[in-house]
Scaffold this motif. Structure first.
Motif, mmCIF file in Angstrom:
data_model
loop_
_atom_site.group_PDB
_atom_site.id
_atom_site.type_symbol
_atom_site.label_atom_id
_atom_site.label_comp_id
_atom_site.label_asym_id
_atom_site.label_seq_id
_atom_site.Cartn_x
_atom_site.Cartn_y
_atom_site.Cartn_z
ATOM 1 N N SER A 228 0.825 -1.206 0.000
ATOM 2 C CA SER A 228 0.000 0.000 0.000
ATOM 3 C C SER A 228 0.861 1.259 0.000
ATOM 4 O O SER A 228 0.552 2.238 -0.699
ATOM 5 N N LEU B 167 2.184 1.686 -3.570
ATOM 6 C CA LEU B 167 1.159 2.189 -4.485
ATOM 7 C C LEU B 167 0.938 3.679 -4.287
ATOM 8 O O LEU B 167 0.766 4.430 -5.266
ATOM 9 N N HIS B 168 0.909 4.123 -3.051
ATOM 10 C CA HIS B 168 0.700 5.549 -2.785
ATOM 11 C C HIS B 168 1.846 6.376 -3.371
ATOM 12 O O HIS B 168 1.621 7.419 -4.006
ATOM 13 N N SER C 49 1.779 6.019 -7.473
ATOM 14 C CA SER C 49 0.681 6.744 -8.124
ATOM 15 C C SER C 49 0.880 8.252 -8.061
ATOM 16 O O SER C 49 0.378 8.979 -8.919
ATOM 17 N N LEU D 235 -1.465 3.918 -13.758
ATOM 18 C CA LEU D 235 -2.282 2.945 -13.051
ATOM 19 C C LEU D 235 -3.752 3.362 -13.141
ATOM 20 O O LEU D 235 -4.069 4.558 -13.175
ATOM 21 N N GLU E 60 -9.591 1.274 -10.180
ATOM 22 C CA GLU E 60 -9.147 0.051 -9.522
ATOM 23 C C GLU E 60 -8.267 0.354 -8.314
ATOM 24 O O GLU E 60 -8.347 -0.321 -7.281
ATOM 25 N N LEU E 61 -7.429 1.373 -8.437
ATOM 26 C CA LEU E 61 -6.563 1.747 -7.321
ATOM 27 C C LEU E 61 -7.389 2.193 -6.121
ATOM 28 O O LEU E 61 -7.088 1.826 -4.971
ATOM 29 N N HIS E 62 -8.442 2.946 -6.362
ATOM 30 C CA HIS E 62 -9.303 3.389 -5.271
ATOM 31 C C HIS E 62 -10.017 2.211 -4.612
ATOM 32 O O HIS E 62 -10.119 2.141 -3.371
ATOM 33 N N GLN F 250 -7.505 0.318 -2.410
ATOM 34 C CA GLN F 250 -7.190 1.028 -1.178
ATOM 35 C C GLN F 250 -8.323 0.887 -0.169
ATOM 36 O O GLN F 250 -8.077 0.740 1.042
ATOM 37 N N VAL G 213 -3.571 -6.070 -6.492
ATOM 38 C CA VAL G 213 -2.512 -5.126 -6.841
ATOM 39 C C VAL G 213 -1.614 -5.715 -7.921
ATOM 40 O O VAL G 213 -1.251 -5.040 -8.894
ATOM 41 N N MET H 290 -3.373 -5.650 -11.269
ATOM 42 C CA MET H 290 -3.435 -4.303 -11.834
ATOM 43 C C MET H 290 -2.078 -3.893 -12.416
ATOM 44 O O MET H 290 -2.014 -3.286 -13.495
ATOM 45 N N CYS H 291 -1.002 -4.211 -11.721
ATOM 46 C CA CYS H 291 0.323 -3.851 -12.224
ATOM 47 C C CYS H 291 0.677 -4.649 -13.480
ATOM 48 O O CYS H 291 1.313 -4.120 -14.397
#
Length: 1021
Positions: free
Chosen positions: A442, A445-446, A449, A455, A459-461, A464, A502, A505-506
């Motif tokens: 996490s 990702l923060h 992004s 990204l 999906e990221l939201h 999280q 995650v 998505m990556c």
């Protein structure tokens, strides 16, 4: 064109004489008309006025038409370059996997998230994020160890035929350990992410991320990993890391090992050098005990696959050797040591790898410990785990922070209690490891992004939100650790779901080929190449230039329609897709025109306006890009092909009778007659040009740099930087030679310009030649001196030297850009000043009376004026005292004609001119040739630019096709992908240079025309 003072006065006198003669005749006619008087005189004056206005309008219209043709040619060349750019971008977006590389690092002092240390590490001395379970690690990396090479084979019953594949059942020690010690060992099927090449897989196995071909970051043009990784964490923790095997690790982790034994890895035909070298040091190093982490990278299995394939008996021998290695390591392990045997990737049935097929991404992963490690026995079918899951697992097992950029999921089974007497404690330990892992992901990702926008936001939201919920549930469980087994399993499931989401998505953003985009980019490049051939033929057709602007309107309309459709459907607006749609839409008018004219039954050769030898050379070069051996040895093969092409062209000219003078052509040849007329090519110039090109090719061979794929090659010493030379005297001599060559180049340029100009004008372009070029030479020489002696500078001056090393190249580049802008702004600078004395007048023979009044008259008079100016120019230093500027027409040598006796071409029907100058020999007119025929001149420039873009486009198309077709080849990321990037960048730079060069030639043409027009108008006034 550089007239001197006397030449300018002479030209003014010539035009003045013509204008006076014209005015006298006109005054005589007006007096005759006025003598007659009456309405007839008024009608005559009105007719003369109308004729004068019509002439002026015709001239103005001709100037506007020529200007529009130039603009349309430039815009069309820019649009064709855009077609190639769009094709390159579309192909690149589907082929080159890219991501942003972060340099952040994890540490024990900074936990990945808020909260106390996880359960199980509280009160433990030396605990980092989690208490370590092992103090030592032996990592055996068997390159290309496919999963089925290590998969246990079921025993066949009586009457069943045995399996005949040579690679099955050769790692018997693994199967025996799994049967005898099921709680101590485990075999997994690890899935590698493409690209399945060794370097990218090593990055994944140490960073826990998804390395792609282009890792954008601070380590551009360097193999060293600057991302956080396991090796760096081990070094920071003071662990002694010993490595032996593939020398690729030396480039990835320079200076990171306390002891290392590197062996060359490029020769895939060698099956034993690396493996035997490892075995020579492996067991003595283990018995010595001066290590905490021991890494051995074997290459024999991978090389055997490349040489023989997996179904060859040699593969069975190699696997049997690896089985003996594993058995010897197991016998020497202590209780606090973990053994990991892993393959970085698999291989196809032909032994290759690099793509994303099941056989390529399937690798074996075997874990073993002398003490009990797993609470349950192995399942019948081995579990499938992502390969990058090994990184966070090893980090927490060794008591290290998880690398900052890791997106792998810990293997929770390894964190359970070996005895299954306390299931709740085992589940809580697994949840703690997963929560630490999720906090670290996490945080990554923060950070990522915030630095990059590739990204999916939606999906990221969602991910999280899922992590926030799972983290809150985990904190509640820590407050009441007893009971609530169902809630604990829910937390584990939520954390695993977050980590897997995650990674998915990556993968969607970083590590997946897009075959549709690759095919679309290649098709667009092919269409652009075909278009260059077609338009280079159509450019000579009358009325074709207005059609050049039509495709731009079609492309703009296609972009608007595509953007509207994407906006209405809610899809993401991709600039690459929009550019491709604009290119395709603009191609439609030309494709329609080509389809409509296809039925004209013109020969196919008309569509390929390229000489046969040149076309053959292009086809050979096109096919050669599909060979990795040719790409590696291109520096040696290309000069040979160029030399062969030059000799072939000279032989063809000789065969066609265009090489020798007609009087020597006494032997008749096929398809040639000696009486066919004077040959178009001079034999002396053709031979001189061929010999000159051969010499240039030979000299270019002295400057070569060997690729790393050819270790036996030696790079040219002329390319060595000054800082790399040993010895002060040799460095000084080399520096003096370099500066001397630079000064000689500057002197040659100034002498060349002084030969055809006068460098005493105060004009900006002249001042740049006088002072700007020497300043550029001085700045370059100073930078070379600073760069060669930066290490020898005193400590107090090192900061100044470093700053000057940055400022000087930028200053030189800024001066060069300023000179180019001045060249485009004032390409022809003529400053006419009066002098004392009576200038010498000359006679100009004309077939008309008075001054020139039409373009045809001007085209006849201008060469004579220019020839007289040349004669005056030869003695300018003795006779002139004024300052005359210079044009910076750098392309003059390519526009001038060779000296020699030539008869002026006589157009049909021009009998008056023939009577005036029946046998006049034409002098070289140099840049005056730009004024011969503006339409043909613009068409020739368009043809030149399109054919040049076609040659470059063929090369980039071949590289794109080779990279896409051979994307699963062993050398795709080592040879074909870098070659594609090199050709793409070369095309961009060359196309920009072509555009600026053609714009400069057109600017010079316009400046010459404007100067003569102003000179005539001044004399008329």
């Amino acid at each position: 064109m550089i007239p001197s003072n006397s030449a300018s006065v002479a030209s003014a006198a010539l035009l003045g004489e013509l204008l006076r003669r014209r005015r006298q005749m006109a005054m005589g006619r007006r007096q005759m008309v006025m003598g007659r008087g009456g309405p007839r005189a008024a009608l005559s004056r009105a007719c003369l006025s109308v004729v004068s206005v019509c002439r002026r309008r015709r001239r103005a219209s001709g100037r506007r038409s020529s200007r529009m043709q130039k603009i349309s040619v430039l815009l069309f060349l820019a649009w064709v370059s855009f077609l190639f750019y769009a094709g390159i971008a579309l192909f690149t977006s589907g082929f080159l996997l890219t991501r942003l590389e972060l340099t952040n690092h994890s540490s024990c002092q900074e936990p990945p998230g808020p909260g106390s240390l996880p359960w199980g590490s509280q009160g433990k001395p030396g605990a980092c994020w989690m208490a370590s379970r092992f103090s030592r690690l032996v990592l055996v990396l068997v390159d290309a160890l496919r999963f089925d090479f290590a998969q246990p084979q079921p025993s066949h019953g009586p009457g069943e035929p045995p399996v005949s594949l040579p690679f099955l059942g050769k790692l018997n020690s693994l199967q025996r350990i799994l049967e005898i010690q099921p709680h101590h060992a485990r075999l997994y099927q690890s899935k590698a992410d493409p690209p399945t090449t060794t370097m990218q897989r090593l990055k994944a196995l140490t960073t826990g991320s998804l390395p792609t071909f282009i890792d954008a970051g601070s380590n551009f043009a360097s193999y060293a990993i600057v991302e956080d990784n396991l090796i760096k964490q081990l070094t920071n923790a003071g662990r002694h890391v010993v490595f032996m095997g593939d020398d690729t690790w030396k480039d990835l982790f320079p200076g990171a090992f306390s002891q290392a034994f590197f062996f060359p890895s490029f020769n895939v035909r060698d099956l034993h050098t690396v493996d035997n070298g490892i075995l020579e040091h492996l067991y003595p190093t283990m018995d010595g005990g001066e290590w905490d982490v021991l890494i051995a990278h074997f290459l024999g299995v991978d090389h055997c696959g490349h040489k023989y394939g997996p179904h060859h008996p040699e593969m069975a021998k190699k696997l049997s050797q690896m089985d003996q290695v594993i058995q010897g390591l197991v016998e020497r392990l202590e209780n606090d040591t973990l053994l990991v045997v892993i393959g970085d990737h698999g291989m196809t049935i032909t032994g290759d790898h690099g793509g994303d097929s099941d056989l390529e991404i399937s690798a074996a992963l075997f874990l073993y410990s002398p003490k009990a490690l797993f609470p349950r026995v192995p399942p019948k079918e081995p579990e499938i785990v992502p390969q990058i899951s090994l990184v966070p697992t090893l980090a927490l097992l060794l008591g290290l922070p998880i690398p900052f950029g890791n997106i792998g999921e810990v293997m929770a089974e390894l964190f359970a209690e070996a005895e299954d007497s306390q299931p709740h404690s085992s589940a809580l330990a697994q949840a703690s490891a997963l929560h630490l892992n999720a906090q670290q992901v996490s945080r990554f990702l923060h950070t990522y992004s915030a630095a990059a926008q590739n990204l999916q936001v939606k999906e990221l939201h969602q991910l999280q939100n899922l992590f926030s919920k799972a983290s809150a549930d985990y904190q509640r469980l820590l407050q009441s650790p007893q009971g609530a087994e169902a809630a604990l399993q829910t937390v584990i499931t939520e954390l695993q779901q977050f980590l897997r989401g995650v990674r998915a998505m990556c993968i969607e953003s970083w590590a997946r080929f897009s075959l549709g985009r690759m095919a679309g980019g290649a098709a667009l490049l092919a269409a652009a190449c075909f278009l260059c051939l077609l338009v280079s033929q159509w450019a000579t057709y009358p009325g074709f230039h207005p059609f050049l602007l039509t495709p731009m309107a079609c492309g703009l309309a296609s972009t608007i329609v595509c953007a509207g459709l994407l906006a209405t459907t809610g899809l993401k607006l991709d600039p690459v897709v929009l550019g491709a749609m604009a290119a395709v839409g603009s191609l439609l008018p030309f494709l329609w025109k080509a389809w409509a004219g296809w039925g004209s039954k013109r020969p196919l050769a008309a569509l390929f306006p390229i000489p046969g030898p040149v076309l053959l050379f292009l086809l050979i070069r096109f096919a050669a890009f599909f060979s990795d051996s040719f790409v590696v040895a291109e520096a040696r093969a290309t000069p040979f092909l160029l030399g062969s092409l030059i000799l072939l062209l000279v032989a063809q000219l000789h065969w066609e009778g265009k090489l020798l003078p007609p009087k020597l052509l006494t032997i008749p040849r096929l398809c040639f007659s000696a009486s066919a007329g004077q040959p178009r090519h001079s034999g002396t110039h053709a031979l001189g040009l061929g010999v000159g090109l051969l010499l240039c090719i030979r000299l270019a061979g002295l400057f070569h740099r060997c690729p790393e794929e050819t270790p036996a090659c030696h790079s040219s010493p002329w390319l060595s930087p000054l800082a790399s030379m040993v010895g002060g005297r040799a460095k000084n001599l080399w520096y003096g030679a370099c500066v001397g060559a630079l000064v000689a180049l500057l002197a040659a340029v100034r002498l060349w310009l002084c030969r055809y100009s006068n460098l005493k004008s105060p004009e900006p372009s002249v001042l740049f030649v006088r002072w700007g070029l020497p300043l550029m030479v001085l700045g370059t020489a100073a930078y070379w001196a600073l760069a060669s002696g930066a290490d020898e500078a005193p400590p107090r001056l090192r900061a100044l030297v470093a700053g000057a090393s940055v400022v000087l190249p930028r200053a030189v580049a800024g001066l060069a850009a300023s000179g180019l802008m001045l060249l485009l702004w004032r390409p022809v600078t003529v400053l006419v000043k009066a002098t004392t004395g009576t200038p010498r007048t000359r006679t100009v023979l004309t077939p008309f009376s008075g001054p020139p009044t039409s373009q045809a008259d001007l085209d006849y008079v201008v060469p004579q004026i220019y020839r007289h100016m040349q004669e005056e120019f030869r003695g300018r230093l003795e006779r002139t005292k004024s300052q005359v500027g210079c044009p910076l027409l750098l392309l003059w040598p390519f526009l001038c004609e060779s000296q020699g006796a030539r008869k002026r071409w006589q157009p049909l029907g021009n009998e008056a001119e023939a009577r005036v100058r029946p046998e006049e020999e034409e002098e070289p007119r140099m840049e005056m040739r730009l004024r011969d025929a503006p339409h043909h001149f613009n068409a020739a420039l368009l043809q030149l630019g399109l054919k040049y873009l076609f040659v470059l486009g063929i090369q980039i198309l071949a590289c794109a096709l080779a990279a896409s077709i051979l994307r699963r080849h062993l050398m795709v990321w080592k040879v074909f992908a870098p070659k594609f990037i090199f050709e793409a960048m070369g095309f961009i730079v060359s196309s920009v240079g072509l555009f600026l060069g053609i714009a400069l030639v057109m600017r010079v043409d316009g400046a010459v025309s404007s100067w003569f027009r102003q000179l005539i108008l001044a004399q008329q006034r």
